[in-house]
Design a protein around this motif. Structure first.
Motif, PDB file in Angstrom:
ATOM      1  N   ILE A  58      30.887  56.245  33.344  1.00 44.99           N
ATOM      2  CA  ILE A  58      30.902  56.064  31.890  1.00 44.99           C
ATOM      3  C   ILE A  58      30.076  54.838  31.503  1.00 44.99           C
ATOM      4  O   ILE A  58      29.279  54.875  30.551  1.00 44.99           O
ATOM      5  N   ALA A  59      30.246  53.751  32.240  1.00 44.65           N
ATOM      6  CA  ALA A  59      29.489  52.528  31.954  1.00 44.65           C
ATOM      7  C   ALA A  59      27.991  52.759  32.118  1.00 44.65           C
ATOM      8  O   ALA A  59      27.185  52.241  31.338  1.00 44.65           O
ATOM      9  N   GLU A  60      27.612  53.560  33.113  1.00 47.40           N
ATOM     10  CA  GLU A  60      26.193  53.872  33.309  1.00 47.40           C
ATOM     11  C   GLU A  60      25.623  54.633  32.121  1.00 47.40           C
ATOM     12  O   GLU A  60      24.497  54.377  31.685  1.00 47.40           O
ATOM     13  N   VAL A  61      26.412  55.562  31.583  1.00 48.00           N
ATOM     14  CA  VAL A  61      25.960  56.339  30.426  1.00 48.00           C
ATOM     15  C   VAL A  61      25.704  55.420  29.223  1.00 48.00           C
ATOM     16  O   VAL A  61      24.715  55.576  28.502  1.00 48.00           O
ATOM     17  N   TYR A  62      26.597  54.437  29.043  1.00 46.85           N
ATOM     18  CA  TYR A  62      26.478  53.526  27.897  1.00 46.85           C
ATOM     19  C   TYR A  62      25.583  52.321  28.195  1.00 46.85           C
ATOM     20  O   TYR A  62      25.299  51.522  27.295  1.00 46.85           O
ATOM     21  N   GLY A  63      25.164  52.180  29.432  1.00 41.29           N
ATOM     22  CA  GLY A  63      24.319  51.046  29.790  1.00 41.29           C
ATOM     23  C   GLY A  63      25.042  49.720  29.718  1.00 41.29           C
ATOM     24  O   GLY A  63      24.434  48.683  29.423  1.00 41.29           O
ATOM     25  N   VAL A  64      26.339  49.742  30.013  1.00 45.29           N
ATOM     26  CA  VAL A  64      27.163  48.534  29.948  1.00 45.29           C
ATOM     27  C   VAL A  64      27.514  48.071  31.363  1.00 45.29           C
ATOM     28  O   VAL A  64      28.066  48.847  32.157  1.00 45.29           O
ATOM     29  N   GLU A  65      27.202  46.834  31.673  1.00 48.55           N
ATOM     30  CA  GLU A  65      27.472  46.307  33.006  1.00 48.55           C
ATOM     31  C   GLU A  65      28.971  46.111  33.235  1.00 48.55           C
ATOM     32  O   GLU A  65      29.732  45.878  32.288  1.00 48.55           O
ATOM     33  N   CYS A  66      29.362  46.193  34.502  1.00 46.77           N
ATOM     34  CA  CYS A  66      30.767  46.018  34.869  1.00 46.77           C
ATOM     35  C   CYS A  66      30.949  44.818  35.787  1.00 46.77           C
ATOM     36  O   CYS A  66      30.032  44.430  36.526  1.00 46.77           O
ATOM     37  N   MET A  67      32.125  44.258  35.736  1.00 44.70           N
ATOM     38  CA  MET A  67      32.576  43.316  36.735  1.00 44.70           C
ATOM     39  C   MET A  67      33.636  44.022  37.558  1.00 44.70           C
ATOM     40  O   MET A  67      34.344  44.896  37.057  1.00 44.70           O
ATOM     41  N   ILE A  68      33.735  43.676  38.825  1.00 46.14           N
ATOM     42  CA  ILE A  68      34.856  44.161  39.620  1.00 46.14           C
ATOM     43  C   ILE A  68      35.711  42.973  40.015  1.00 46.14           C
ATOM     44  O   ILE A  68      35.196  41.941  40.450  1.00 46.14           O
ATOM     45  N   GLY A  69      37.008  43.111  39.778  1.00 48.02           N
ATOM     46  CA  GLY A  69      37.932  42.012  40.046  1.00 48.02           C
ATOM     47  C   GLY A  69      39.095  42.475  40.891  1.00 48.02           C
ATOM     48  O   GLY A  69      39.166  43.628  41.334  1.00 48.02           O
ATOM     49  N   CYS A  70      40.029  41.572  41.106  1.00 47.05           N
ATOM     50  CA  CYS A  70      41.219  41.894  41.885  1.00 47.05           C
ATOM     51  C   CYS A  70      42.404  41.112  41.329  1.00 47.05           C
ATOM     52  O   CYS A  70      42.232  40.159  40.577  1.00 47.05           O
ATOM     53  N   MET A  71      43.591  41.553  41.676  1.00 51.38           N
ATOM     54  CA  MET A  71      44.782  40.759  41.420  1.00 51.38           C
ATOM     55  C   MET A  71      44.853  39.729  42.553  1.00 51.38           C
ATOM     56  O   MET A  71      43.872  39.509  43.257  1.00 51.38           O
ATOM     57  N   LEU A  72      46.002  39.142  42.737  1.00 43.70           N
ATOM     58  CA  LEU A  72      46.187  38.312  43.937  1.00 43.70           C
ATOM     59  C   LEU A  72      46.486  39.265  45.085  1.00 43.70           C
ATOM     60  O   LEU A  72      47.626  39.682  45.281  1.00 43.70           O
ATOM     61  N   GLU A  73      45.454  39.626  45.826  1.00 39.95           N
ATOM     62  CA  GLU A  73      45.572  40.614  46.883  1.00 39.95           C
ATOM     63  C   GLU A  73      45.010  40.054  48.183  1.00 39.95           C
ATOM     64  O   GLU A  73      44.117  39.214  48.184  1.00 39.95           O
ATOM     65  N   ALA A  74      45.528  40.565  49.292  1.00 40.98           N
ATOM     66  CA  ALA A  74      44.957  40.237  50.594  1.00 40.98           C
ATOM     67  C   ALA A  74      43.741  41.112  50.848  1.00 40.98           C
ATOM     68  O   ALA A  74      43.275  41.830  49.958  1.00 40.98           O
ATOM     69  N   LYS A  75      43.243  41.114  52.076  1.00 37.65           N
ATOM     70  CA  LYS A  75      41.918  41.675  52.328  1.00 37.65           C
ATOM     71  C   LYS A  75      41.845  43.198  52.348  1.00 37.65           C
ATOM     72  O   LYS A  75      40.757  43.757  52.203  1.00 37.65           O
ATOM     73  N   VAL A  76      42.949  43.905  52.496  1.00 43.97           N
ATOM     74  CA  VAL A  76      42.863  45.363  52.578  1.00 43.97           C
ATOM     75  C   VAL A  76      42.294  45.947  51.287  1.00 43.97           C
ATOM     76  O   VAL A  76      41.264  46.609  51.280  1.00 43.97           O
ATOM     77  N   SER A  77      42.981  45.703  50.170  1.00 44.11           N
ATOM     78  CA  SER A  77      42.547  46.289  48.900  1.00 44.11           C
ATOM     79  C   SER A  77      41.299  45.617  48.358  1.00 44.11           C
ATOM     80  O   SER A  77      40.446  46.283  47.742  1.00 44.11           O
ATOM     81  N   VAL A  78      41.147  44.336  48.548  1.00 49.20           N
ATOM     82  CA  VAL A  78      39.922  43.661  48.102  1.00 49.20           C
ATOM     83  C   VAL A  78      38.726  44.200  48.884  1.00 49.20           C
ATOM     84  O   VAL A  78      37.629  44.352  48.348  1.00 49.20           O
TER      85      VAL A  78
END
Length: 363
Positions: free
Chosen positions: A283-303
């Motif tokens: 969806i962001a690509e269609v609108y030409g809007v850049e994204c950030m990717i973030g995390c909660m306080l997580e250990a290395k598996v999900s990050v």
């Protein structure tokens, strides 16, 4: 490669220093780990942090969702039928995005293992190395300035500053930090829903007038207040990034259709994992809007899973995956290498995780 068993456990990883935002203070990562076992001997790993103030998912809720709903819906299925598994996962119960994310991540890990390829290459393979910012917890101005200088000494050139606890003090916090570090370092600010719309505009205009050179402000108002988010976006020069306002692809579409924010923040614990995060990227690509990717306080598996997505997609231009470097130890063997600001992927199949140490199994 059929799913034969799904194990649930807990890990506890102390943080180097307390993590403080406008919403909470945390001293350690206390996450749920899932292991999906298959008839081929392959194991996929996933993780879910209980972040009740953001996702509504407590530890008990995550465990209950997994045991009473999700595991029953996918046990015995073949990883080759990936789309069908994802449909079953999505329909197993409503919401509970963190529990779904843990399973989704483990399934994608197995999907990569099935085809003997690293996940980032299967998802797009844009690059192999990414650079993350680091979070500066909300404290007194002097302490935040000191923490910022320490982060720069460790090589970080982008800092994400937690604000939103006291609007009048937030300006002083930012002045102290900028005066201490100069203007060669990027500053992002995250209010974690801490301001009202008019209050946000007032304080952010003061930051503009003071010349603090803010890269963007993250979630200045409450998550449900899309009109308020748009009001802030329309009335300041600093770009606005929507975080807690975006859980689903539908949320992202609403934000972008209404031009309520300039950027979108993707977090796997909000989207329910990689499957829906990929939809937001499209969806962001269609609108030409850049994204950030973030995390909660997580250990290395999900990050680690978020790193693979960030490395795969060019639309993700801003990285906020500092969770593992905030931890005092790393329980995960294998996976991406986190060297302060630099995160490097290897070419091991799937997520490349060999083992997670210190799991207290709940089955």
């Amino acid at each position: 490669m059929k799913i034969t068993n799904i194990r649930i456990g807990e890990i506890s990883v102390p943080l180097k220093t307390p993590f403080k935002t406008a919403l909470r203070t945390v001293n350690s990562v206390e996450d749920i780990i899932v292991e999906i076992h298959t008839d081929t001997g392959n194991v996929g790993y996933g993780e879910a942090p209980p972040t009740g103030v953001i996702t509504g998912d407590t530890k008990g809720a995550i465990i209950g969702a997994l045991k009473d709903h999700i595991i029953k819906s996918i046990i015995g299925m073949d990883i080759e039928n990936f789309e069908e598994i994802m449909l079953k996962l999505d329909k197993s119960l409503v919401k509970n995005t963190s529990a779904k994310a843990a399973i989704d991540i483990a399934l994608y890990d197995l999907y990569g293992q099935l085809y003997n390829a690293p996940l980032y290459k299967m998802l797009g393979g844009y690059k192999k190395e990414i650079i993350t910012d680091v979070t500066i917890s909300v404290n007194d101005p002097e302490e935040m300035a000191k923490d910022s200088l320490d982060a720069i000494r460790r090589g970080f050139d982008t800092l994400k500053i937690k604000v939103g606890k006291d609007a009048s003090m937030d300006l002083e916090r930012m002045k102290a930090i900028r005066n201490a570090i100069g203007y060669d370092v990027k500053l992002r600010i995250d209010a974690n829903q801490g301001w009202k719309p008019k209050e946000a505009v007032k304080i952010l205009r003061k930051m503009e007038d003071t010349g603090l050179d803010i890269e963007f402000v993250e979630q200045p108002v409450e998550a449900h207040d899309i009109e308020g988010l748009k009001y802030v976006t329309d009335n300041i020069s600093i770009p606005v990034l929507a975080d807690e306002s975006v859980f689903s692809a539908k949320d992202a579409l609403t934000i972008l259709q209404n031009r309520a924010a300039d950027y979108i923040n993707i977090k796997l614990m909000k989207t329910g994992g990689l499957h829906n995060a990929l939809k937001i990227c499209s969806i962001a690509e269609v609108y030409g809007v850049e994204c950030m990717i973030g995390c909660m306080l997580e250990a290395k598996v999900s990050v680690n899973a978020a790193v693979h997505l960030a490395a795969a997609k060019s639309i993700i231009t801003k990285i906020d995956l500092d969770g593992p470097v905030l931890c005092s130890e790393d329980p995960v063997e294998g996976g991406a290498i986190f060297d302060e600001f630099k995160i490097t992927l290897n070419d091991a199949p799937g997520l490349g995780i060999k083992k997670v140490n210190g799991i207290r199994y709940l089955d």
